[in-house]
Design a protein around this motif. Structure first.
Motif, mmCIF file in Angstrom:
data_model
loop_
_atom_site.group_PDB
_atom_site.id
_atom_site.type_symbol
_atom_site.label_atom_id
_atom_site.label_comp_id
_atom_site.label_asym_id
_atom_site.label_seq_id
_atom_site.Cartn_x
_atom_site.Cartn_y
_atom_site.Cartn_z
ATOM 1 N N UNK A 34 -5.409 4.242 2.665
ATOM 2 C CA UNK A 34 -4.291 5.522 2.061
ATOM 3 C C UNK A 34 -4.070 6.196 3.197
ATOM 4 N N UNK A 35 -2.701 6.171 3.674
ATOM 5 C CA UNK A 35 -2.043 6.911 4.507
ATOM 6 C C UNK A 35 -0.926 7.746 3.783
ATOM 7 N N UNK A 36 -0.566 8.912 3.580
ATOM 8 C CA UNK A 36 0.314 9.757 3.644
ATOM 9 C C UNK A 36 0.165 11.138 4.339
ATOM 10 N N UNK A 37 1.278 11.591 4.002
ATOM 11 C CA UNK A 37 1.576 13.526 4.782
ATOM 12 C C UNK A 37 2.257 13.648 5.678
ATOM 13 N N UNK A 38 2.842 14.695 6.038
ATOM 14 C CA UNK A 38 3.963 15.018 7.504
ATOM 15 C C UNK A 38 3.483 13.870 8.100
ATOM 16 N N UNK A 39 2.632 13.862 9.193
ATOM 17 C CA UNK A 39 2.039 12.824 9.987
ATOM 18 C C UNK A 39 2.850 10.962 9.818
ATOM 19 N N UNK A 40 2.372 10.742 8.852
ATOM 20 C CA UNK A 40 3.779 9.380 8.525
ATOM 21 C C UNK A 40 4.778 9.775 7.570
ATOM 22 N N UNK A 41 5.107 10.582 7.596
ATOM 23 C CA UNK A 41 6.365 10.779 6.945
ATOM 24 C C UNK A 41 7.746 10.302 8.290
ATOM 25 N N UNK A 42 6.964 11.559 9.114
ATOM 26 C CA UNK A 42 7.645 11.758 10.842
ATOM 27 C C UNK A 42 7.357 10.099 11.630
ATOM 28 N N UNK A 44 7.071 7.192 10.011
ATOM 29 C CA UNK A 44 7.832 5.439 9.586
ATOM 30 C C UNK A 44 9.362 5.566 9.782
ATOM 31 N N UNK A 45 9.479 7.398 8.906
ATOM 32 C CA UNK A 45 10.878 7.583 9.173
ATOM 33 C C UNK A 45 11.231 7.154 7.961
ATOM 34 N N UNK A 66 -0.977 -5.582 10.049
ATOM 35 C CA UNK A 66 -1.566 -4.332 9.474
ATOM 36 C C UNK A 66 -0.291 -4.842 8.323
ATOM 37 N N UNK A 67 -0.629 -4.386 6.948
ATOM 38 C CA UNK A 67 -0.799 -5.055 5.424
ATOM 39 C C UNK A 67 -0.547 -3.903 4.798
ATOM 40 N N UNK A 68 0.945 -3.512 3.992
ATOM 41 C CA UNK A 68 1.316 -1.785 3.272
ATOM 42 C C UNK A 68 1.550 -2.014 2.298
ATOM 43 N N UNK A 69 0.710 -1.922 1.482
ATOM 44 C CA UNK A 69 1.401 -1.750 0.374
ATOM 45 C C UNK A 69 1.669 -0.120 -0.485
ATOM 46 N N UNK A 70 3.390 -0.190 -0.472
ATOM 47 C CA UNK A 70 3.852 1.296 -0.869
ATOM 48 C C UNK A 70 3.323 1.689 -2.165
ATOM 49 N N UNK A 71 2.871 2.472 -2.158
ATOM 50 C CA UNK A 71 3.099 3.206 -3.676
ATOM 51 C C UNK A 71 4.171 4.666 -3.687
#
Length: 145
Positions: A34-42, A44-45, A66-71
Motif C-alpha cells: 500500500x503506497x501513499x505519502x508525499x513521495x507518491x503524490x510527487x 504520480x502527480x 503493476x496493478x494498482x487499485x486507488x483508495x
C-alpha cells in the motif's frame, strides 16, 4: 544511455479479481504493498495518492505488470478502451495452449472481443476483455520449434 523495460502499470477497480485472473494465466505475484505519502503524490502527480498495488511477473521473468487499485483519490470509471483508440492499447501474452487460456479467462467472465483468428501459419490469437476492461491478447505459436 541505457534503457530497459520495467513494467506496464494498470489501474483496476478490483485488485483481488485482477490478480486472480492474471495468476490463473500463469503470472506470479512478486509483491504487494500500500503506497501513499508525499513521495507518491510527487511521483504520480496526484495529491493524496493512496493505492494498493501488486507487481506480477510472467513465468519466464521477462515481463511485469503493476496493478494498482486507488483508495484515494477516488478511481474514475471510464468506458473500456477499444482496439483502435489512441493510448494504452493492450497487454499481450504468448501461451502454450490457447484453448486452456480461454477456458481460464472464461472462468473469470472474460471472453474474446470477437473470436479466435489465425495469423498465417504463425499464431492463433485473440483479444479478450479482461478485468476492469483491460484488453489482453492471448497468442499460441502454431509452429513450435
Amino acid at each position: 544511455m541505457g534503457t530497459r523495460f520495467e513494467n506496464v502499470g494498470i489501474a483496476v477497480r478490483d485488485l483481488e479479481a485482477t490478480i486472480a485472473f492474471f495468476t490463473d494465466l500463469g503470472l506470479s505475484v512478486l509483491g504487494r504493498d500500500t503506497v501513499s505519502g508525499e513521495w507518491a503524490d510527487t511521483a504520480v502527480g496526484l495529491d493524496g495518492n493512496h493505492t494498493n498495488i501488486a507487481m506480477l511477473q510472467t513465468p519466464d521473468g521477462g515481463g511485469r505488470i503493476e496493478l494498482f487499485e486507488y483508495i484515494q483519490p477516488e478511481a474514475i470509471e471510464t468506458e473500456p478502451t477499444r482496439p483502435n483508440e489512441i493510448g494504452m492499447h493492450r497487454v499481450a501474452f504468448s501461451v502454450d495452449n490457447l484453448d486452456e487460456a480461454l477456458a481460464i479467462a472464461a472462468r473469470h467472465g472474460c471472453y474474446p472481443l470477437r473470436g479466435v483468428a489465425t495469423y498465417g501459419d504463425v499464431y492463433q490469437l485473440t483479444y479478450v476483455r479482461g478485468p476492469s476492461g483491460i484488453i489482453v491478447m492471448l497468442a499460441e505459436e502454431l509452429k513450435k520449434g
